[in-house]
Design a protein around this motif. Structure first.
Motif, PDB file in Angstrom:
ATOM      1  N   HIS A  12      34.158  24.067  38.248  1.00 24.56           N
ATOM      2  CA  HIS A  12      34.806  25.153  37.535  1.00 24.56           C
ATOM      3  C   HIS A  12      35.981  24.569  36.763  1.00 24.56           C
ATOM      4  N   ARG A  13      36.433  25.306  35.786  1.00 21.13           N
ATOM      5  CA  ARG A  13      37.589  24.859  35.020  1.00 21.13           C
ATOM      6  C   ARG A  13      38.830  24.875  35.895  1.00 21.13           C
ATOM      7  N   ALA A  14      39.680  23.895  35.681  1.00 16.69           N
ATOM      8  CA  ALA A  14      40.853  23.755  36.548  1.00 16.69           C
ATOM      9  C   ALA A  14      41.758  24.974  36.463  1.00 16.69           C
ATOM     10  N   ASP A  15      41.851  25.587  35.253  1.00 16.34           N
ATOM     11  CA  ASP A  15      42.742  26.737  35.078  1.00 16.34           C
ATOM     12  C   ASP A  15      41.994  28.058  35.140  1.00 16.34           C
ATOM     13  N   ASN A  16      40.697  28.027  35.465  1.00 20.03           N
ATOM     14  CA  ASN A  16      39.884  29.238  35.433  1.00 20.03           C
ATOM     15  C   ASN A  16      40.344  30.253  36.472  1.00 20.03           C
ATOM     16  N   TYR A  17      40.564  29.793  37.707  1.00 19.22           N
ATOM     17  CA  TYR A  17      40.962  30.707  38.783  1.00 19.22           C
ATOM     18  C   TYR A  17      42.373  31.231  38.561  1.00 19.22           C
ATOM     19  N   THR A  18      43.263  30.378  38.150  1.00 19.66           N
ATOM     20  CA  THR A  18      44.670  30.756  38.017  1.00 19.66           C
ATOM     21  C   THR A  18      44.906  31.716  36.864  1.00 19.66           C
ATOM     22  N   LEU A  19      44.321  31.425  35.706  1.00 18.44           N
ATOM     23  CA  LEU A  19      44.626  32.189  34.498  1.00 18.44           C
ATOM     24  C   LEU A  19      43.677  33.363  34.267  1.00 18.44           C
ATOM     25  N   ASP A  20      42.382  33.204  34.628  1.00 23.54           N
ATOM     26  CA  ASP A  20      41.384  34.196  34.260  1.00 23.54           C
ATOM     27  C   ASP A  20      41.078  35.211  35.356  1.00 23.54           C
ATOM     28  N   ARG A  21      41.392  34.895  36.574  1.00 15.49           N
ATOM     29  CA  ARG A  21      41.069  35.787  37.689  1.00 15.49           C
ATOM     30  C   ARG A  21      41.831  37.104  37.569  1.00 15.49           C
ATOM     31  N   ILE A  22      41.172  38.193  37.998  1.00 16.47           N
ATOM     32  CA  ILE A  22      41.820  39.506  37.992  1.00 16.47           C
ATOM     33  C   ILE A  22      42.919  39.508  39.047  1.00 16.47           C
ATOM     34  N   GLN A  23      44.158  39.700  38.616  1.00 10.89           N
ATOM     35  CA  GLN A  23      45.300  39.664  39.518  1.00 10.89           C
ATOM     36  C   GLN A  23      45.545  41.013  40.198  1.00 10.89           C
ATOM     37  N   SER A  24      45.192  42.087  39.497  1.00 11.38           N
ATOM     38  CA  SER A  24      45.446  43.429  40.015  1.00 11.38           C
ATOM     39  C   SER A  24      44.258  43.905  40.863  1.00 11.38           C
ATOM     40  N   THR A  25      44.541  44.295  42.087  1.00  9.89           N
ATOM     41  CA  THR A  25      43.490  44.823  42.961  1.00  9.89           C
ATOM     42  C   THR A  25      42.918  46.117  42.410  1.00  9.89           C
ATOM     43  N   GLY A  26      43.784  46.959  41.830  1.00  8.32           N
ATOM     44  CA  GLY A  26      43.314  48.215  41.257  1.00  8.32           C
ATOM     45  C   GLY A  26      42.341  48.003  40.115  1.00  8.32           C
ATOM     46  N   GLU A  27      42.628  47.024  39.248  1.00  8.08           N
ATOM     47  CA  GLU A  27      41.713  46.736  38.138  1.00  8.08           C
ATOM     48  C   GLU A  27      40.379  46.218  38.657  1.00  8.08           C
ATOM     49  N   ARG A  28      40.410  45.389  39.673  1.00  8.06           N
ATOM     50  CA  ARG A  28      39.173  44.854  40.224  1.00  8.06           C
ATOM     51  C   ARG A  28      38.333  45.971  40.843  1.00  8.06           C
ATOM     52  N   TYR A  29      38.970  46.882  41.566  1.00  8.09           N
ATOM     53  CA  TYR A  29      38.247  48.019  42.138  1.00  8.09           C
ATOM     54  C   TYR A  29      37.673  48.921  41.043  1.00  8.09           C
ATOM     55  N   LEU A  30      38.394  49.050  39.937  1.00  8.17           N
ATOM     56  CA  LEU A  30      37.915  49.864  38.831  1.00  8.17           C
ATOM     57  C   LEU A  30      36.614  49.296  38.256  1.00  8.17           C
ATOM     58  N   TRP A  31      36.586  47.961  38.064  1.00  4.80           N
ATOM     59  CA  TRP A  31      35.369  47.345  37.536  1.00  4.80           C
ATOM     60  C   TRP A  31      34.243  47.373  38.567  1.00  4.80           C
ATOM     61  N   ILE A  32      34.566  47.321  39.848  1.00  8.78           N
ATOM     62  CA  ILE A  32      33.535  47.439  40.885  1.00  8.78           C
ATOM     63  C   ILE A  32      32.885  48.814  40.828  1.00  8.78           C
ATOM     64  N   ILE A  33      33.700  49.858  40.746  1.00  8.04           N
ATOM     65  CA  ILE A  33      33.166  51.228  40.678  1.00  8.04           C
ATOM     66  C   ILE A  33      32.337  51.415  39.415  1.00  8.04           C
ATOM     67  N   TYR A  34      32.823  50.883  38.296  1.00  7.92           N
ATOM     68  CA  TYR A  34      32.095  50.996  37.031  1.00  7.92           C
ATOM     69  C   TYR A  34      30.723  50.333  37.123  1.00  7.92           C
ATOM     70  N   ASN A  35      30.684  49.125  37.668  1.00  9.42           N
ATOM     71  CA  ASN A  35      29.412  48.410  37.750  1.00  9.42           C
ATOM     72  C   ASN A  35      28.466  49.031  38.773  1.00  9.42           C
ATOM     73  N   ILE A  36      29.004  49.577  39.854  1.00 13.23           N
ATOM     74  CA  ILE A  36      28.148  50.289  40.816  1.00 13.23           C
ATOM     75  C   ILE A  36      27.510  51.504  40.157  1.00 13.23           C
ATOM     76  N   ALA A  37      28.301  52.240  39.362  1.00 10.32           N
ATOM     77  CA  ALA A  37      27.752  53.401  38.648  1.00 10.32           C
ATOM     78  C   ALA A  37      26.669  52.973  37.667  1.00 10.32           C
ATOM     79  N   VAL A  38      26.892  51.858  36.950  1.00  9.35           N
ATOM     80  CA  VAL A  38      25.889  51.344  36.022  1.00  9.35           C
ATOM     81  C   VAL A  38      24.617  50.966  36.760  1.00  9.35           C
ATOM     82  N   ALA A  39      24.762  50.270  37.891  1.00 10.14           N
ATOM     83  CA  ALA A  39      23.590  49.832  38.656  1.00 10.14           C
ATOM     84  C   ALA A  39      22.788  51.015  39.183  1.00 10.14           C
ATOM     85  N   LEU A  40      23.465  52.019  39.739  1.00  8.97           N
ATOM     86  CA  LEU A  40      22.757  53.178  40.290  1.00  8.97           C
ATOM     87  C   LEU A  40      22.042  53.959  39.194  1.00  8.97           C
TER      88      LEU A  40
END
Length: 355
Positions: A12-40
């Motif tokens: 993986h890129r050395a700065d990939n985890y540090t710079l690109d990772r979702i830092q906000s738990t709320g934002e990550r949960y939002l995308w999880i809910i969105y993708n679950i709705a898309v999948a269903l």
């Protein structure tokens, strides 16, 4: 710079985890809910479309359009299984946990499905335009012939240069888990892939994508114009059912996928700085195209709506949720040999003549 990733088994890129990772738990949960709705929605809607068209003939459009709709449903299901579901797992775990083999397999499968979705959408617009423009020449095509043509497209996509490059050129040094999109990717700009074959493949991929994004809107606009001209020559109203179905499907595909292509092209050149949040949003917005076709058919195809209403009433009666059984529409004066069977009652009885 690439570093070893123990979860991926690759790099993986050395700065990939540090710079690109979702830092906000709320934002990550939002995308999880969105993708679950898309999948269903996709798993339910596309399965209903396949059952309705294969078993009940519930979408009463031209046979060429119906077959393309079936193959689009298959490609959407593949995108759901090999793109959306891995996204959900990665977002939940906040890393890749499925191993190196599935990383490579999922990436290849979603590329195949992604290409086929674009090609089938392009064929949908072109075929409907030809059907409206030359109705007598296209009326003799059989369902088997259209399925064979679509099968040939699947094979050609599988053996296309981008797909062959992903399958056979297994350069694990250039494979990494991208925390921007939360999916496995090849580092196309890494020094490991700077070769004439690779650059030729990039040119081929770009040319095909540009061609598709020219054909799809152009064919859709010409379809509407030709439908109005055809109705004017015949002195009749425009039969919007099939035209509107195809136009809405192609428009949604174009609107949902083009921004991601533009953002990817701009960011890869480095001329304009694009934020990680924008890239991630554009990536997940493309998933919107996976679920919309089912709702387009509900809105624009009367026979499909009748089929759904009939099945819902039938299930309600079977589950005891509705006290009233389904009323039969048969006439007593009809001979017994012409009445429909119980299984046929579940099929749609509304037949619209549509181009």
């Amino acid at each position: 710079m690439l570093e070893t990733d123990p979860d991926l088994g690759g790099h993986h890129r050395a700065d990939n985890y540090t710079l690109d990772r979702i830092q906000s738990t709320g934002e990550r949960y939002l995308w999880i809910i969105y993708n679950i709705a898309v999948a269903l929605c996709s798993l339910t809607g596309d399965t209903i479309v396949l059952v309705a068209t294969v078993k009940y003939n519930a979408i009463n459009l031209h046979r060429v359009v119906v077959v393309l709709i079936q193959h689009l449903a298959v490609s959407d299901l593949m995108l759901t299984l090999f793109r959306v579901v891995p996204n959900i797992i990665s977002l939940t775990a906040d890393r890749w946990v499925l191993g190196t083999f599935l990383c490579t397999f999922v990436m290849n499968a979603q590329w195949l499905a992604y290409w086929m979705t674009g090609i089938l959408t392009c064929c949908l617009a072109m075929s409907k335009l030809l059907i409206v423009r030359y109705p007598l020449r296209t009326r003799f095509s059989t369902t088997k012939q259209v399925h064979m043509a679509c099968g040939a497209l699947w094979v050609l996509s599988l053996v296309s240069p981008p797909q062959l490059l992903l399958i056979f050129w297994r350069d694990h040094e250039a494979m990494y888990f991208d925390y921007t999109m939360y999916m496995c990717m090849y580092d196309f700009l890494s020094p490991y892939r700077r070769s004439a074959i690779f650059y030729a493949t990039l040119v081929y991929t770009g040319a095909v994508q540009i061609l598709m994004y020219i054909i799809i809107p152009l064919a859709s606009i010409l379809l509407v114009i030709e439908a109005r001209k055809s109705a004017g020559r015949l002195g009749a109203q425009v039969r919007w059912q099939g035209v509107l179905t195809v136009t809405m499907c192609t428009a949604i595909y174009f609107i949902s996928t083009l921004p991601a292509i533009i953002v990817s092209a701009i960011s890869s050149n480095g001329a304009v700085s694009v934020s990680v949040s924008t890239k991630r949003t554009m990536h997940f917005v493309t998933n919107f195209n996976i679920v919309t076709n089912f709702f387009v058919y509900c809105l624009t195809v009367v026979t499909f709506r009748v089929f759904l209403k009939t099945r819902v009433r039938y299930l309600a009666v079977q589950l005891g949720l509705s006290p009233h059984p389904i009323k039969s529409t048969r006439r007593a004066s009809r001979p017994a040999s012409r009445t429909m069977s119980n299984d046929q009652d579940m099929k749609t009885s509304v037949r619209l003549t549509s181009l």
